[in-house]
Design a protein around this motif. Sequence first.
Motif, PDB file in Angstrom:
ATOM      1  N   SER A  65       1.842 -19.064   4.959  1.00  0.00           N
ATOM      2  CA  SER A  65       1.620 -20.000   4.949  1.00  0.00           C
ATOM      3  C   SER A  65       2.655 -20.554   3.628  1.00  0.00           C
ATOM      4  CB  SER A  65       0.480 -19.722   4.351  1.00  0.00           C
ATOM      5  OG  SER A  65       0.221 -19.410   2.746  1.00  0.00           O
ATOM      6  N   GLY A  66       4.210 -19.931   3.072  1.00  0.00           N
ATOM      7  CA  GLY A  66       5.018 -20.697   2.735  1.00  0.00           C
ATOM      8  C   GLY A  66       4.948 -19.895   0.740  1.00  0.00           C
ATOM      9  N   GLY A  67       3.737 -18.971   0.574  1.00  0.00           N
ATOM     10  CA  GLY A  67       3.587 -18.626  -0.867  1.00  0.00           C
ATOM     11  C   GLY A  67       3.907 -17.301  -0.609  1.00  0.00           C
ATOM     12  N   TYR A  68       3.414 -16.188  -1.548  1.00  0.00           N
ATOM     13  CA  TYR A  68       3.420 -14.883  -1.597  1.00  0.00           C
ATOM     14  C   TYR A  68       2.837 -14.282  -0.984  1.00  0.00           C
ATOM     15  CZ  TYR A  68       7.576 -15.274  -4.569  1.00  0.00           C
ATOM     16  OH  TYR A  68       8.659 -16.293  -5.213  1.00  0.00           O
ATOM     17  N   ALA A  69       2.818 -12.395  -0.526  1.00  0.00           N
ATOM     18  CA  ALA A  69       1.934 -11.950   0.014  1.00  0.00           C
ATOM     19  C   ALA A  69       2.361 -10.823  -1.027  1.00  0.00           C
ATOM     20  CB  ALA A  69       1.965 -11.650   1.079  1.00  0.00           C
ATOM     21  N   ALA A  70       1.191  -9.776  -2.107  1.00  0.00           N
ATOM     22  CA  ALA A  70       2.026  -8.803  -2.792  1.00  0.00           C
ATOM     23  C   ALA A  70       0.851  -8.388  -3.070  1.00  0.00           C
ATOM     24  CB  ALA A  70       1.688 -10.085  -3.878  1.00  0.00           C
ATOM     25  N   VAL A  71       0.790  -7.207  -2.999  1.00  0.00           N
ATOM     26  CA  VAL A  71       0.165  -5.306  -3.858  1.00  0.00           C
ATOM     27  C   VAL A  71       1.156  -4.690  -4.490  1.00  0.00           C
ATOM     28  CG1 VAL A  71       1.521  -4.376  -1.782  1.00  0.00           C
ATOM     29  CG2 VAL A  71      -1.659  -4.011  -2.069  1.00  0.00           C
ATOM     30  N   LEU A  72       0.030  -4.985  -5.428  1.00  0.00           N
ATOM     31  CA  LEU A  72       0.109  -3.552  -6.803  1.00  0.00           C
ATOM     32  C   LEU A  72      -0.534  -1.858  -6.130  1.00  0.00           C
ATOM     33  CD1 LEU A  72       1.053  -3.959  -9.406  1.00  0.00           C
ATOM     34  CD2 LEU A  72      -0.783  -3.743 -10.594  1.00  0.00           C
ATOM     35  N   GLU A  73       0.723  -1.397  -5.916  1.00  0.00           N
ATOM     36  CA  GLU A  73       0.972   0.093  -6.122  1.00  0.00           C
ATOM     37  C   GLU A  73       1.167   1.276  -6.920  1.00  0.00           C
ATOM     38  OE1 GLU A  73       3.362   3.482  -3.456  1.00  0.00           O
ATOM     39  OE2 GLU A  73       4.505   1.431  -3.214  1.00  0.00           O
ATOM     40  N   SER A  74      -0.061   2.000  -7.012  1.00  0.00           N
ATOM     41  CA  SER A  74      -0.415   2.828  -7.883  1.00  0.00           C
ATOM     42  C   SER A  74       0.259   4.019  -7.465  1.00  0.00           C
ATOM     43  CB  SER A  74      -1.809   2.548  -8.650  1.00  0.00           C
ATOM     44  OG  SER A  74      -2.096   3.469 -10.057  1.00  0.00           O
ATOM     45  N   VAL A  75       1.791   4.772  -8.083  1.00  0.00           N
ATOM     46  CA  VAL A  75       2.000   5.970  -7.545  1.00  0.00           C
ATOM     47  C   VAL A  75       1.149   7.246  -8.113  1.00  0.00           C
ATOM     48  CG1 VAL A  75       4.253   6.819  -7.506  1.00  0.00           C
ATOM     49  CG2 VAL A  75       4.509   4.160  -7.017  1.00  0.00           C
ATOM     50  N   ASP A  76       1.244   7.003  -9.205  1.00  0.00           N
ATOM     51  CA  ASP A  76       0.358   7.950  -9.902  1.00  0.00           C
ATOM     52  C   ASP A  76      -1.477   8.205  -9.592  1.00  0.00           C
ATOM     53  OD1 ASP A  76       2.823   9.066 -11.074  1.00  0.00           O
ATOM     54  OD2 ASP A  76       2.791   7.455 -12.255  1.00  0.00           O
ATOM     55  N   GLN A  77      -1.874   7.082  -8.801  1.00  0.00           N
ATOM     56  CA  GLN A  77      -3.090   7.149  -8.668  1.00  0.00           C
ATOM     57  C   GLN A  77      -3.597   7.317  -7.049  1.00  0.00           C
ATOM     58  OE1 GLN A  77      -3.946   4.033 -11.840  1.00  0.00           O
ATOM     59  NE2 GLN A  77      -5.466   5.190 -11.940  1.00  0.00           N
ATOM     60  N   GLY A  78      -2.422   8.205  -5.978  1.00  0.00           N
ATOM     61  CA  GLY A  78      -2.455   8.545  -5.236  1.00  0.00           C
ATOM     62  C   GLY A  78      -1.589   7.475  -4.088  1.00  0.00           C
ATOM     63  N   ASN A  79      -0.854   6.753  -5.013  1.00  0.00           N
ATOM     64  CA  ASN A  79      -0.176   5.587  -3.980  1.00  0.00           C
ATOM     65  C   ASN A  79      -1.363   4.468  -3.285  1.00  0.00           C
ATOM     66  OD1 ASN A  79       1.296   8.096  -3.528  1.00  0.00           O
ATOM     67  ND2 ASN A  79       2.823   6.518  -3.814  1.00  0.00           N
ATOM     68  N   ALA A  80      -2.117   4.466  -4.318  1.00  0.00           N
ATOM     69  CA  ALA A  80      -3.659   3.202  -3.941  1.00  0.00           C
ATOM     70  C   ALA A  80      -2.350   1.833  -4.165  1.00  0.00           C
ATOM     71  CB  ALA A  80      -4.236   3.227  -5.134  1.00  0.00           C
ATOM     72  N   MET A  81      -2.847   1.094  -3.165  1.00  0.00           N
ATOM     73  CA  MET A  81      -2.415   0.170  -2.716  1.00  0.00           C
ATOM     74  C   MET A  81      -2.963  -1.150  -2.811  1.00  0.00           C
ATOM     75  SD  MET A  81       0.511   0.743  -1.610  1.00  0.00           S
ATOM     76  CE  MET A  81       1.662  -0.113  -0.546  1.00  0.00           C
ATOM     77  N   ILE A  82      -3.314  -2.125  -3.990  1.00  0.00           N
ATOM     78  CA  ILE A  82      -4.351  -2.377  -4.740  1.00  0.00           C
ATOM     79  C   ILE A  82      -4.015  -3.824  -4.007  1.00  0.00           C
ATOM     80  CG2 ILE A  82      -5.829  -3.136  -6.428  1.00  0.00           C
ATOM     81  CD1 ILE A  82      -4.756  -0.609  -7.764  1.00  0.00           C
ATOM     82  N   PRO A  83      -4.787  -5.203  -3.247  1.00  0.00           N
ATOM     83  CA  PRO A  83      -4.528  -6.235  -3.519  1.00  0.00           C
ATOM     84  C   PRO A  83      -3.514  -7.420  -4.492  1.00  0.00           C
ATOM     85  CG  PRO A  83      -5.760  -5.964  -1.545  1.00  0.00           C
ATOM     86  CD  PRO A  83      -5.597  -4.963  -2.940  1.00  0.00           C
TER      87      PRO A  83
END
Length: 482
Positions: A65-83
Amino acid sequence: MTASFKILPLLAFALFAGGVSVRAADLNHDTNVEAASISPDMIGDWGGTLVGTLRLILHVKKSSSGGYAAVLESVDQGNAMIPVDSMNVTAARLNFTVNAVHGSFDATWNAETKAWVGTWKQDQAMPLTLVRSNGVIPKLRRPQEDAIDAAPSAYEQQTVTFDGGSAGVKLAGTFSTPKGAGPFPTIIFIAGSGPHTREEVVAGHRIFYVLADYLNKRGIAVLRYDKRGVGQSSGDYKSATSAEFISDAAASVRYLMSRADVDHKHIGLLGHSEGGLIAPAVAAHDPQVSFIILLAGPAISGDKLLAEQIYLIEKASGVPAERAVMGREVNEELFKAIAESKSESEAKAKAAMIFDKAIEEHKIFGNAEQIKAAGLSGLTTPWMRYFLSYDPVPALRQLKVPVLALNGSLDLQVPAKSNLAAMRLALSENKGVMIKELAHLNHLFQSANTGAPAEYAQIEETINPGVLNVIGEWVSDHAKSK
């Protein structure tokens, strides 16, 4: 997998800086961001470490859509991917929210270091810096712990479980002893506030791991355990107050009395921060405890201590002096009212009135209603109400056993001047007391510059060797038969 990003200081503090919200999605989820604010330099990976404990990577790409898509990865919590739910970017400012963990990040661009320098907020404020990353963030160096990990073990360790202080609670821990048959003089470690496991990990430092190693090598056995409801221990952590933690510490003494490899005449308690409040409460009523060590142990009531703690940390964090003083005035009134309340409902009602008054007088800045809601929730919990109303002095006055009490001169969480003065007065009738203020050390007993919690993770030293020596020499005089 969902990350919590919860990092609690040894004595919980609530800043009048406000908290924001946060959540997550995958990289195919369009993050809500205004097109006009898009900075093309934002595309890619940005990494940082939250108070030295959790490595985080912000993955950003252009959305359809012209904006951003982002996710926050917590490396030390099982590489959890949090939108990431929303993100706004300009050439000088970045902020985003992650609703799944009730957190947010607000930062400014530092052109010299080419980094986003800001604050992660999730019930409390924590410094976080994000820099360009290739997806790999090295852990911060911890030389003392690395040396222990690399060396052959000089002592025995066994995993143990024993009854806690409440029915149905089983505490799990590690019992480490010098080589040989024993019986050994033994010290029980009691952690500070927060959901600590047996190693008392703060800002990426395994504090009790280093302490236990040092004492084991000096011929002292150590028992350290996960708090109830934490790690491998059963029970309900969320509903527990210091009273339950006192009963668990007392139960650990009873457990040691059942072991043949423990010298029952030389059982000591070592408490750090809130643990330094718990140890005297146990020793005052248990004749089996023969000595105690208080590391940054409180000696003034919780409501006064917390107000002073917040004021000093805000000053060290660069909060304008006028605002810090104003905040302390509100906090003193607020914490006293909560401490004197007889129930949670009464505490919330009184706190709400004080918040409303502060908001009306413009003493709270930012999203005032959100700050009020977070404050009412966090400051009226069973643990907090108990802590704010607790006075350590009566238990300290009852102590008949030798006491070693240490504080760092740069401790902002349990400030040395006020607490050691109260400690000296409370223990004035006890002839077996050593009280020392140690120069240039913070709440974790690290060599520090300002003492601010923001420094904890960046300091490589876990515990100053001089502190270990003071403890070791004192223990040698008090934990062995002569």
